[in-house]
Motif scaffolding. Sequence first.
Motif, mmCIF file in Angstrom:
data_model
loop_
_atom_site.group_PDB
_atom_site.id
_atom_site.type_symbol
_atom_site.label_atom_id
_atom_site.label_comp_id
_atom_site.label_asym_id
_atom_site.label_seq_id
_atom_site.Cartn_x
_atom_site.Cartn_y
_atom_site.Cartn_z
ATOM 1 N N GLN A 102 0.830 -1.193 0.000
ATOM 2 C CA GLN A 102 0.000 0.000 0.000
ATOM 3 C C GLN A 102 0.870 1.250 0.000
ATOM 4 O O GLN A 102 1.934 1.283 0.609
ATOM 5 C CB GLN A 102 -0.924 0.011 1.208
ATOM 6 N N LEU A 103 0.381 2.256 -0.677
ATOM 7 C CA LEU A 103 1.086 3.531 -0.755
ATOM 8 C C LEU A 103 0.518 4.484 0.278
ATOM 9 O O LEU A 103 -0.694 4.515 0.497
ATOM 10 C CB LEU A 103 0.902 4.143 -2.143
ATOM 11 N N ASN A 104 1.375 5.295 0.881
ATOM 12 C CA ASN A 104 0.835 6.332 1.748
ATOM 13 C C ASN A 104 0.386 7.495 0.859
ATOM 14 O O ASN A 104 0.644 7.512 -0.353
ATOM 15 C CB ASN A 104 1.834 6.751 2.834
ATOM 16 N N PHE B 90 1.087 10.400 -13.027
ATOM 17 C CA PHE B 90 1.813 9.759 -14.109
ATOM 18 C C PHE B 90 1.099 8.527 -14.663
ATOM 19 O O PHE B 90 1.525 7.971 -15.677
ATOM 20 C CB PHE B 90 3.219 9.343 -13.647
ATOM 21 N N LEU B 91 0.039 8.079 -14.014
ATOM 22 C CA LEU B 91 -0.657 6.871 -14.452
ATOM 23 C C LEU B 91 -1.726 7.213 -15.478
ATOM 24 O O LEU B 91 -2.428 8.216 -15.345
ATOM 25 C CB LEU B 91 -1.276 6.161 -13.253
ATOM 26 N N PRO B 92 -1.876 6.362 -16.495
ATOM 27 C CA PRO B 92 -2.843 6.660 -17.557
ATOM 28 C C PRO B 92 -4.278 6.418 -17.110
ATOM 29 O O PRO B 92 -4.594 5.398 -16.524
ATOM 30 C CB PRO B 92 -2.462 5.678 -18.661
ATOM 31 N N ARG C 51 -9.772 6.470 -22.073
ATOM 32 C CA ARG C 51 -10.824 5.658 -22.674
ATOM 33 C C ARG C 51 -10.578 4.166 -22.484
ATOM 34 O O ARG C 51 -11.504 3.412 -22.242
ATOM 35 C CB ARG C 51 -10.882 5.996 -24.155
ATOM 36 N N PHE C 52 -9.341 3.720 -22.565
ATOM 37 C CA PHE C 52 -9.027 2.305 -22.436
ATOM 38 C C PHE C 52 -8.207 2.002 -21.187
ATOM 39 O O PHE C 52 -7.795 0.884 -20.979
ATOM 40 C CB PHE C 52 -8.279 1.811 -23.673
ATOM 41 N N GLY C 53 -7.950 2.997 -20.371
ATOM 42 C CA GLY C 53 -7.159 2.803 -19.154
ATOM 43 C C GLY C 53 -8.020 2.317 -18.001
ATOM 44 O O GLY C 53 -9.200 2.016 -18.156
ATOM 45 N N PRO C 54 -7.448 2.231 -16.824
ATOM 46 C CA PRO C 54 -8.180 1.756 -15.650
ATOM 47 C C PRO C 54 -9.245 2.749 -15.198
ATOM 48 O O PRO C 54 -9.238 3.906 -15.601
ATOM 49 C CB PRO C 54 -7.093 1.603 -14.594
ATOM 50 N N CYS C 55 -10.144 2.275 -14.357
ATOM 51 C CA CYS C 55 -11.210 3.116 -13.813
ATOM 52 C C CYS C 55 -10.606 4.131 -12.847
ATOM 53 O O CYS C 55 -9.904 3.736 -11.914
ATOM 54 C CB CYS C 55 -12.236 2.278 -13.078
ATOM 55 N N GLU D 58 -6.210 1.499 -5.970
ATOM 56 C CA GLU D 58 -6.363 0.087 -5.585
ATOM 57 C C GLU D 58 -5.717 -0.833 -6.620
ATOM 58 O O GLU D 58 -5.020 -1.783 -6.279
ATOM 59 C CB GLU D 58 -7.853 -0.219 -5.445
ATOM 60 N N GLN D 59 -5.931 -0.541 -7.890
ATOM 61 C CA GLN D 59 -5.363 -1.358 -8.952
ATOM 62 C C GLN D 59 -3.838 -1.262 -8.975
ATOM 63 O O GLN D 59 -3.148 -2.262 -9.153
ATOM 64 C CB GLN D 59 -5.944 -0.938 -10.302
ATOM 65 N N PHE D 60 -3.316 -0.072 -8.785
ATOM 66 C CA PHE D 60 -1.871 0.115 -8.793
ATOM 67 C C PHE D 60 -1.233 -0.613 -7.612
ATOM 68 O O PHE D 60 -0.174 -1.236 -7.749
ATOM 69 C CB PHE D 60 -1.534 1.605 -8.756
ATOM 70 N N GLU D 61 -1.866 -0.568 -6.449
ATOM 71 C CA GLU D 61 -1.351 -1.286 -5.290
ATOM 72 C C GLU D 61 -1.383 -2.795 -5.526
ATOM 73 O O GLU D 61 -0.521 -3.528 -5.048
ATOM 74 C CB GLU D 61 -2.127 -0.913 -4.034
ATOM 75 N N GLY D 62 -2.358 -3.267 -6.289
ATOM 76 C CA GLY D 62 -2.403 -4.680 -6.657
ATOM 77 C C GLY D 62 -1.221 -5.079 -7.520
ATOM 78 O O GLY D 62 -0.642 -6.155 -7.353
#
Length: 56
Positions: free
Chosen positions: A5-7, A17-19, A22-26, A32-36
């Motif tokens: 988990q990130l603080n 910096f995360l995309p 239209r086709f990227g994550p919710c 939550e997805q990045f921590e996964g």
Amino acid sequence: MTRAQLNDSEWEFIGPFLPVGRFGPCPERLREQFEGVIWRFRTGSQWRGMPERFGA
């Protein structure tokens, strides 16, 4: 907080910096997805072994 988990300060740095598009994550589940992904690469586990707290 676990090692996967990130603080909040880490997320404020990485988040822009995360995309998200239209086709990227919710956007509402992006953290939550990045921590996964972090969990997956830290443990070396298979995707199917991922805990449900990180989502599908």
